[in-house]
Design a protein around this motif. Structure first.
Motif, PDB file in Angstrom:
ATOM      1  N   ILE A 184       0.832  -1.203   0.000  1.00 12.51           N
ATOM      2  CA  ILE A 184       0.000   0.000   0.000  1.00 12.51           C
ATOM      3  C   ILE A 184       0.867   1.253   0.000  1.00 12.51           C
ATOM      4  CG2 ILE A 184      -1.721   1.324   1.290  1.00 12.51           C
ATOM      5  CD1 ILE A 184      -2.813  -1.318   2.362  1.00 12.51           C
ATOM      6  N   GLN A 185       1.910   1.251   0.816  1.00  9.58           N
ATOM      7  CA  GLN A 185       2.788   2.421   0.908  1.00  9.58           C
ATOM      8  C   GLN A 185       3.531   2.660  -0.412  1.00  9.58           C
ATOM      9  OE1 GLN A 185       4.994   1.057   4.238  1.00  9.58           O
ATOM     10  NE2 GLN A 185       3.530   1.831   5.741  1.00  9.58           N
ATOM     11  N   LYS A 186       3.894   1.579  -1.072  1.00  5.33           N
ATOM     12  CA  LYS A 186       4.651   1.708  -2.316  1.00  5.33           C
ATOM     13  C   LYS A 186       3.774   2.174  -3.473  1.00  5.33           C
ATOM     14  CE  LYS A 186       7.627  -0.974  -5.453  1.00  5.33           C
ATOM     15  NZ  LYS A 186       8.220  -2.316  -5.716  1.00  5.33           N
ATOM     16  N   LYS A 187       2.579   1.584  -3.576  1.00  3.40           N
ATOM     17  CA  LYS A 187       1.725   1.857  -4.729  1.00  3.40           C
ATOM     18  C   LYS A 187       0.767   3.023  -4.518  1.00  3.40           C
ATOM     19  CE  LYS A 187       1.705  -3.056  -6.068  1.00  3.40           C
ATOM     20  NZ  LYS A 187       0.847  -4.262  -6.216  1.00  3.40           N
ATOM     21  N   TYR A 188       0.384   3.256  -3.266  1.00  5.39           N
ATOM     22  CA  TYR A 188      -0.669   4.237  -3.002  1.00  5.39           C
ATOM     23  C   TYR A 188      -0.261   5.191  -1.885  1.00  5.39           C
ATOM     24  CZ  TYR A 188      -2.952   0.403  -5.442  1.00  5.39           C
ATOM     25  OH  TYR A 188      -3.254  -0.574  -6.349  1.00  5.39           O
ATOM     26  N   GLU A 189       0.960   5.670  -1.964  1.00  8.16           N
ATOM     27  CA  GLU A 189       1.523   6.512  -0.916  1.00  8.16           C
ATOM     28  C   GLU A 189       0.673   7.743  -0.633  1.00  8.16           C
ATOM     29  OE1 GLU A 189       5.281   9.507  -0.691  1.00  8.16           O
ATOM     30  OE2 GLU A 189       5.770   7.446  -1.248  1.00  8.16           O
ATOM     31  N   GLY A 190       0.053   8.285  -1.651  1.00  8.27           N
ATOM     32  CA  GLY A 190      -0.690   9.521  -1.487  1.00  8.27           C
ATOM     33  C   GLY A 190      -2.068   9.365  -0.887  1.00  8.27           C
ATOM     34  N   THR A 191      -2.486   8.150  -0.550  1.00  4.93           N
ATOM     35  CA  THR A 191      -3.821   7.946   0.008  1.00  4.93           C
ATOM     36  C   THR A 191      -3.764   7.830   1.528  1.00  4.93           C
ATOM     37  OG1 THR A 191      -3.732   5.516  -0.062  1.00  4.93           O
ATOM     38  CG2 THR A 191      -4.413   6.652  -2.074  1.00  4.93           C
ATOM     39  N   ALA A 192      -4.915   8.068   2.162  1.00  4.68           N
ATOM     40  CA  ALA A 192      -4.999   7.914   3.623  1.00  4.68           C
ATOM     41  C   ALA A 192      -4.802   6.459   4.029  1.00  4.68           C
ATOM     42  CB  ALA A 192      -6.345   8.425   4.119  1.00  4.68           C
ATOM     43  N   TYR A 193      -5.101   5.531   3.108  1.00  8.59           N
ATOM     44  CA  TYR A 193      -4.954   4.114   3.436  1.00  8.59           C
ATOM     45  C   TYR A 193      -3.496   3.763   3.744  1.00  8.59           C
ATOM     46  CZ  TYR A 193      -9.707   3.611   1.677  1.00  8.59           C
ATOM     47  OH  TYR A 193     -11.059   3.731   1.495  1.00  8.59           O
ATOM     48  N   ALA A 194      -2.572   4.425   3.075  1.00  9.20           N
ATOM     49  CA  ALA A 194      -1.151   4.155   3.322  1.00  9.20           C
ATOM     50  C   ALA A 194      -0.769   4.564   4.738  1.00  9.20           C
ATOM     51  CB  ALA A 194      -0.293   4.894   2.302  1.00  9.20           C
ATOM     52  N   GLN A 195      -1.292   5.686   5.193  1.00  9.73           N
ATOM     53  CA  GLN A 195      -0.995   6.149   6.546  1.00  9.73           C
ATOM     54  C   GLN A 195      -1.627   5.236   7.597  1.00  9.73           C
ATOM     55  OE1 GLN A 195      -1.745  10.529   6.737  1.00  9.73           O
ATOM     56  NE2 GLN A 195      -1.998  10.357   4.528  1.00  9.73           N
ATOM     57  N   MET A 196      -2.878   4.826   7.345  1.00  7.60           N
ATOM     58  CA  MET A 196      -3.542   3.907   8.267  1.00  7.60           C
ATOM     59  C   MET A 196      -2.834   2.558   8.290  1.00  7.60           C
ATOM     60  SD  MET A 196      -7.621   4.738   7.812  1.00  7.60           S
ATOM     61  CE  MET A 196      -7.701   4.367   6.057  1.00  7.60           C
ATOM     62  N   ALA A 197      -2.363   2.126   7.127  1.00  7.20           N
ATOM     63  CA  ALA A 197      -1.650   0.851   7.049  1.00  7.20           C
ATOM     64  C   ALA A 197      -0.359   0.898   7.865  1.00  7.20           C
ATOM     65  CB  ALA A 197      -1.340   0.509   5.592  1.00  7.20           C
ATOM     66  N   ALA A 198       0.334   2.033   7.813  1.00  6.21           N
ATOM     67  CA  ALA A 198       1.580   2.173   8.575  1.00  6.21           C
ATOM     68  C   ALA A 198       1.318   2.062  10.073  1.00  6.21           C
ATOM     69  CB  ALA A 198       2.243   3.507   8.254  1.00  6.21           C
ATOM     70  N   LEU A 199       0.238   2.700  10.548  1.00  6.58           N
ATOM     71  CA  LEU A 199      -0.086   2.631  11.976  1.00  6.58           C
ATOM     72  C   LEU A 199      -0.488   1.214  12.378  1.00  6.58           C
ATOM     73  CD1 LEU A 199      -2.115   5.954  12.448  1.00  6.58           C
ATOM     74  CD2 LEU A 199       0.287   5.517  12.990  1.00  6.58           C
ATOM     75  N   GLY A 200      -1.265   0.560  11.524  1.00  8.20           N
ATOM     76  CA  GLY A 200      -1.661  -0.818  11.820  1.00  8.20           C
ATOM     77  C   GLY A 200      -0.468  -1.760  11.827  1.00  8.20           C
ATOM     78  N   ALA A 201       0.431  -1.580  10.861  1.00  6.79           N
ATOM     79  CA  ALA A 201       1.622  -2.427  10.780  1.00  6.79           C
ATOM     80  C   ALA A 201       2.539  -2.199  11.980  1.00  6.79           C
ATOM     81  CB  ALA A 201       2.370  -2.148   9.481  1.00  6.79           C
ATOM     82  N   ALA A 202       2.616  -0.957  12.439  1.00  5.73           N
ATOM     83  CA  ALA A 202       3.431  -0.662  13.624  1.00  5.73           C
ATOM     84  C   ALA A 202       2.869  -1.369  14.855  1.00  5.73           C
ATOM     85  CB  ALA A 202       3.474   0.847  13.855  1.00  5.73           C
TER      86      ALA A 202
END
Length: 226
Positions: A79-97
């Motif tokens: 998600i971070q690689k392909k869709y960095e500009g979306t809110a989903y990438a930020q939410m994914a980072a918090l979930g992964a952390a």
């Protein structure tokens, strides 16, 4: 049909005008139409990205529920690689952390939180900094945690920042400063916030006490009497 003299003059004037400005007009039209087409393409591209990122994030949510850290990290990376500009990438980072932290993989947890700090909007960045400060606290990196907490935050996060500062200062045995931080956190939290009671417990545990709250009704009556 033969043109009369007036019509011939109008045609001649138009030809002269077009000869002078025709190319400019055509280029303006081309640029305008190109910009409009590009705008529509960009909006369509953003919508498609949001839909695709949403589907991946749904998959990540399933992995989060299963506590599958390896899969969560893989999907979050996609998600971070392909869709960095979306809110989903930020939410994914918090979930992964979160899953990394629960798996005791602090290095990955910090990397994911730092990604959110670097790439997120103000709200996600603030959440990431608070959580990263918590990880640094667990690692006993107290100075680094305080440095992070002394960074700029949206006003809405002032209570949470003060509360986390209090935790770090208690760990450093700086109790007077910790009491100030907890007092600020307590004062900044709405009464209905369930975290307020926890802050009070922590404050009283280090010899502090919550500030007395004015009785709004009594204050109003006093004003009315005056």
């Amino acid at each position: 049909m033969a043109y009369d003299l007036e019509e011939q003059e109008q045609i001649a004037s138009f030809k002269a005008f077009w000869a002078r400005f025709g190319n400019i007009i055509l280029w303006v039209l081309i640029i305008a139409l190109g910009s409009y087409a590009g705008y529509n393409y960009w909006n369509s591209h953003k919508r498609n990205q949001a839909v695709e990122a949403s589907a991946l994030y749904d998959e990540l949510q399933v992995s989060l529920a299963a506590n599958d850290n390896a899969k969560v990290q893989r999907i979050a990376g996609d998600i971070q690689k392909k869709y960095e500009g979306t809110a989903y990438a930020q939410m994914a980072a918090l979930g992964a952390a979160k899953t990394a932290f629960e798996a005791n993989d602090l290095k990955t947890a910090k990397a994911q939180l730092q990604w959110a700090v670097d790439k997120g909007n103000d709200e996600y960045k603030a959440v990431a900094k608070l959580r990263l400060a918590g990880v640094l606290l667990d690692e006993k990196s107290y100075d680094a945690a305080l440095k992070l907490l002394n960074d700029s935050f949206p006003a809405a996060f002032s209570a949470e920042v003060s509360d986390r500062k209090g935790d770090v200062l208690v760990a450093q045995n700086k109790l007077a400063e910790a009491r100030q931080a907890y007092t600020a956190a307590y004062a900044a939290m709405p009464k209905e916030n369930p975290g307020r009671q926890l802050v009070q417990v922590k404050l009283e545990a280090i010899g502090g006490s919550v500030p007395a709250e004015k009785d709004a009704t009594a204050a109003d009556e006093a004003k009315a009497a005056a």
